[in-house]
Design a protein around this motif. Structure first.
Motif, mmCIF file in Angstrom:
data_model
loop_
_atom_site.group_PDB
_atom_site.id
_atom_site.type_symbol
_atom_site.label_atom_id
_atom_site.label_comp_id
_atom_site.label_asym_id
_atom_site.label_seq_id
_atom_site.Cartn_x
_atom_site.Cartn_y
_atom_site.Cartn_z
ATOM 1 N N LYS A 1 33.273 45.059 44.798
ATOM 2 C CA LYS A 1 33.074 45.933 45.391
ATOM 3 C C LYS A 1 34.454 46.658 45.037
ATOM 4 O O LYS A 1 34.401 48.779 44.599
ATOM 5 N N ASP A 2 35.814 46.712 44.454
ATOM 6 C CA ASP A 2 36.315 47.409 43.790
ATOM 7 C C ASP A 2 36.150 47.841 42.537
ATOM 8 O O ASP A 2 36.980 49.173 42.180
ATOM 9 N N TYR A 3 35.747 46.856 42.102
ATOM 10 C CA TYR A 3 35.784 47.312 40.663
ATOM 11 C C TYR A 3 34.886 48.033 39.982
ATOM 12 O O TYR A 3 34.882 49.100 39.673
ATOM 13 N N VAL A 4 33.617 47.725 41.127
ATOM 14 C CA VAL A 4 32.206 48.679 41.088
ATOM 15 C C VAL A 4 32.578 50.063 41.383
ATOM 16 O O VAL A 4 31.771 51.188 40.440
ATOM 17 N N GLU A 5 33.691 50.067 42.106
ATOM 18 C CA GLU A 5 33.572 51.384 42.478
ATOM 19 C C GLU A 5 34.767 52.229 42.121
ATOM 20 O O GLU A 5 34.422 53.980 42.032
ATOM 21 N N ASN A 6 35.580 51.478 40.834
ATOM 22 C CA ASN A 6 36.910 52.161 40.341
ATOM 23 C C ASN A 6 36.742 52.327 39.034
ATOM 24 O O ASN A 6 37.660 52.405 38.061
ATOM 25 N N THR A 7 35.694 52.133 39.039
ATOM 26 C CA THR A 7 35.029 52.078 37.039
ATOM 27 C C THR A 7 34.416 53.183 36.859
ATOM 28 O O THR A 7 33.461 54.243 37.089
ATOM 29 N N ASN A 8 35.028 53.735 35.287
ATOM 30 C CA ASN A 8 34.055 54.735 34.891
ATOM 31 C C ASN A 8 32.262 54.474 35.089
ATOM 32 O O ASN A 8 32.085 53.621 34.978
ATOM 33 N N PRO A 9 31.853 55.541 35.685
ATOM 34 C CA PRO A 9 30.323 55.614 36.248
ATOM 35 C C PRO A 9 29.231 55.111 34.518
ATOM 36 O O PRO A 9 28.416 54.946 34.940
ATOM 37 N N ASN A 10 30.275 55.261 32.939
ATOM 38 C CA ASN A 10 29.424 54.784 31.993
ATOM 39 C C ASN A 10 29.176 53.604 32.082
ATOM 40 O O ASN A 10 28.501 53.050 30.695
ATOM 41 N N HIS A 11 29.832 52.016 32.692
ATOM 42 C CA HIS A 11 30.412 51.546 31.714
ATOM 43 C C HIS A 11 30.541 50.750 33.735
ATOM 44 O O HIS A 11 30.185 49.579 33.375
ATOM 45 N N ASN A 12 29.332 51.587 34.421
ATOM 46 C CA ASN A 12 29.642 50.099 35.988
ATOM 47 C C ASN A 12 28.022 50.088 36.870
ATOM 48 O O ASN A 12 27.903 49.837 37.035
ATOM 49 N N LYS A 13 27.149 50.355 35.465
ATOM 50 C CA LYS A 13 26.238 49.645 35.247
ATOM 51 C C LYS A 13 25.552 48.536 35.562
ATOM 52 O O LYS A 13 24.662 47.947 36.210
ATOM 53 N N ILE A 14 26.207 47.244 34.816
ATOM 54 C CA ILE A 14 26.163 46.035 34.465
ATOM 55 C C ILE A 14 27.791 45.761 34.440
ATOM 56 O O ILE A 14 28.302 46.033 33.465
ATOM 57 N N MET A 15 27.641 44.782 34.994
ATOM 58 C CA MET A 15 29.039 44.530 34.851
ATOM 59 C C MET A 15 29.381 42.203 34.923
ATOM 60 O O MET A 15 28.624 41.619 35.766
ATOM 61 N N PHE A 16 30.036 41.783 34.247
ATOM 62 C CA PHE A 16 30.220 40.370 34.201
ATOM 63 C C PHE A 16 31.030 40.737 35.578
ATOM 64 O O PHE A 16 32.181 41.188 35.422
ATOM 65 N N CYS A 17 31.160 39.022 36.936
ATOM 66 C CA CYS A 17 31.597 39.092 37.886
ATOM 67 C C CYS A 17 32.680 38.858 37.409
ATOM 68 O O CYS A 17 32.598 37.312 38.578
ATOM 69 N N TRP A 18 32.763 37.962 36.171
ATOM 70 C CA TRP A 18 33.718 36.838 36.133
ATOM 71 C C TRP A 18 34.577 37.210 34.438
ATOM 72 O O TRP A 18 33.350 37.256 33.855
ATOM 73 N N ASP A 19 35.974 36.586 34.362
ATOM 74 C CA ASP A 19 36.682 36.930 32.875
ATOM 75 C C ASP A 19 35.997 35.249 32.878
ATOM 76 O O ASP A 19 36.483 34.465 30.945
ATOM 77 N N LYS A 20 36.129 34.076 33.798
ATOM 78 C CA LYS A 20 36.513 32.197 33.653
ATOM 79 C C LYS A 20 35.615 31.477 34.606
ATOM 80 O O LYS A 20 35.621 32.283 35.265
ATOM 81 N N LEU A 21 34.591 30.628 34.274
ATOM 82 C CA LEU A 21 33.705 29.988 34.024
ATOM 83 C C LEU A 21 34.018 29.200 33.970
ATOM 84 O O LEU A 21 34.478 28.536 32.541
ATOM 85 N N ILE A 22 35.228 27.791 34.951
ATOM 86 C CA ILE A 22 35.092 25.645 35.225
ATOM 87 C C ILE A 22 33.585 25.546 35.349
ATOM 88 O O ILE A 22 33.027 25.515 36.592
ATOM 89 N N CYS A 23 33.506 24.656 34.762
ATOM 90 C CA CYS A 23 31.932 23.749 34.088
ATOM 91 C C CYS A 23 32.610 22.501 34.742
ATOM 92 O O CYS A 23 33.334 21.509 34.051
ATOM 93 N N MET A 24 32.194 21.855 35.846
ATOM 94 C CA MET A 24 32.651 20.608 36.735
ATOM 95 C C MET A 24 32.001 19.540 35.652
ATOM 96 O O MET A 24 30.480 20.393 35.420
ATOM 97 N N PRO A 25 32.137 18.257 35.825
ATOM 98 C CA PRO A 25 32.077 17.564 35.103
ATOM 99 C C PRO A 25 31.351 16.980 35.498
ATOM 100 O O PRO A 25 31.113 16.716 36.941
ATOM 101 N N GLY A 26 30.592 16.261 34.567
ATOM 102 C CA GLY A 26 29.201 15.170 35.165
ATOM 103 C C GLY A 26 28.516 13.869 34.395
ATOM 104 O O GLY A 26 28.399 14.121 33.378
ATOM 105 N N LYS A 27 27.483 13.694 35.036
ATOM 106 C CA LYS A 27 26.679 12.509 33.533
ATOM 107 C C LYS A 27 26.503 13.217 32.442
ATOM 108 O O LYS A 27 26.661 12.405 31.926
ATOM 109 N N ASP A 28 26.153 15.263 31.882
ATOM 110 C CA ASP A 28 25.323 15.127 31.107
ATOM 111 C C ASP A 28 26.539 16.769 30.440
ATOM 112 O O ASP A 28 25.955 16.940 29.482
ATOM 113 N N ASN A 29 28.013 16.685 30.992
ATOM 114 C CA ASN A 29 28.815 17.627 30.912
ATOM 115 C C ASN A 29 30.430 16.515 30.842
ATOM 116 O O ASN A 29 30.662 16.562 31.902
ATOM 117 N N PRO A 30 30.601 16.006 30.343
ATOM 118 C CA PRO A 30 31.640 14.873 30.659
ATOM 119 C C PRO A 30 33.389 15.338 31.251
ATOM 120 O O PRO A 30 34.095 13.777 31.974
#
Length: 259
Positions: free
Chosen positions: A120-149
């Motif tokens: 909410k804070d980023y959507v409200e405080n970002t330049n209107p030309n830059h807030n039409k679409i946003m990644f809501c993360w800058d790091k994604l931690i993918c947990m391990p498993g059978k196909d991703n050791p």
């Protein structure tokens, strides 16, 4: 005020557990506290299922949605002839949304209790030309498993896809981009497609909200050559695809072709 849309493929116990964990994250949000300037949002779960004996999809969803998240719109898409179509689920959820600010959430995502407030804070405080679409993360931690050791760490800069959780303005999604492209089936490609078309349309880099998400492990789906070919076409013809999808959306909404 946000509409949170979760596209979901039903009938898979592994993914049902992931969805349950995601809903617990939403329940834990500090922004739900009525004494702390609460954030108003609606929850829209769009589930694509195949009708099977003894499987009541709506009942199963209601059983895992916390009572605190009772403001739920549930949509069941039943089509036994096709495989999972995430874009279809997102488009349906967006059209049924009450608010213009959309947050698209993969059902296998996890986040902290300050997450909605951060968005909410980023959507409200970002330049209107830059807030039409946003990644809501800058790091994604993918947990391990059978196909991703091993545990993997991903950033938007090396995915070039609107995956995991992302924000988009409803009018930008439909009026500028023509909605999600529903030619993609199973998993993959549709998130690259919307990224490329959004980047071309707004002509500025897509904003990134600094936040770390966790991706819950699930078995991988087989590679889909059809989706790969479609994405290659999108990358080379983003302008043409935007025009075609906008026209298709106009016809769908009003029932006739404009001049």
């Amino acid at each position: 005020m946000f509409s949170i849309i979760i596209p979901y493929k039903g009938g898979n116990p592994q993914r049902e557990e992931s969805l349950s964990n995601l809903l617990k994250c939403l329940k834990a949000q500090e922004s739900l506290d009525p004494t702390n300037n609460p954030i108003i949002f609606e929850l829209i779960i769009v589930e694509q299922t195949i009708l099977e004996n003894n499987y009541n999809a709506h009942k199963r969803i209601k059983e895992i949605v916390p009572q605190e998240l009772a403001e739920l719109k549930y949509v069941q898409l039943v089509n036994p002839d096709i495989r999972f179509n995430k874009s279809w689920c997102i488009n349906v959820g967006a059209k049924k949304s009450y608010y213009d600010h959309l947050i698209i959430m993969d059902a296998d995502s996890l986040f902290g209790k300050d997450y909605l407030r951060t968005i909410k804070d980023y959507v409200e405080n970002t330049n209107p030309n830059h807030n039409k679409i946003m990644f809501c993360w800058d790091k994604l931690i993918c947990m391990p498993g059978k196909d991703n050791p091993v545990t993997r760490y991903i950033s938007p800069k090396n995915t070039l896809a609107m995956g995991a959780i992302w924000y988009i303005n409803k009018h930008f999604l439909f009026n500028q981009l023509g909605g999600m492209c529903e030619n993609f089936i199973d998993y993959g490609g549709e998130d690259n497609d919307i990224y490329e078309r959004a980047l071309f349309s707004q002509q500025v880099p897509i904003s990134i909200i600094p936040y770390t998400l966790v991706h819950q492990y699930h078995d991988w789906s087989p590679a889909n050559k059809i989706n790969e070919n479609l994405f290659d076409f999108t990358r080379q013809n983003a302008n043409i695809i935007n025009q075609r999808l906008r026209l298709a959306t106009f016809i769908n909404m009003f029932g006739f072709e404009g001049e």
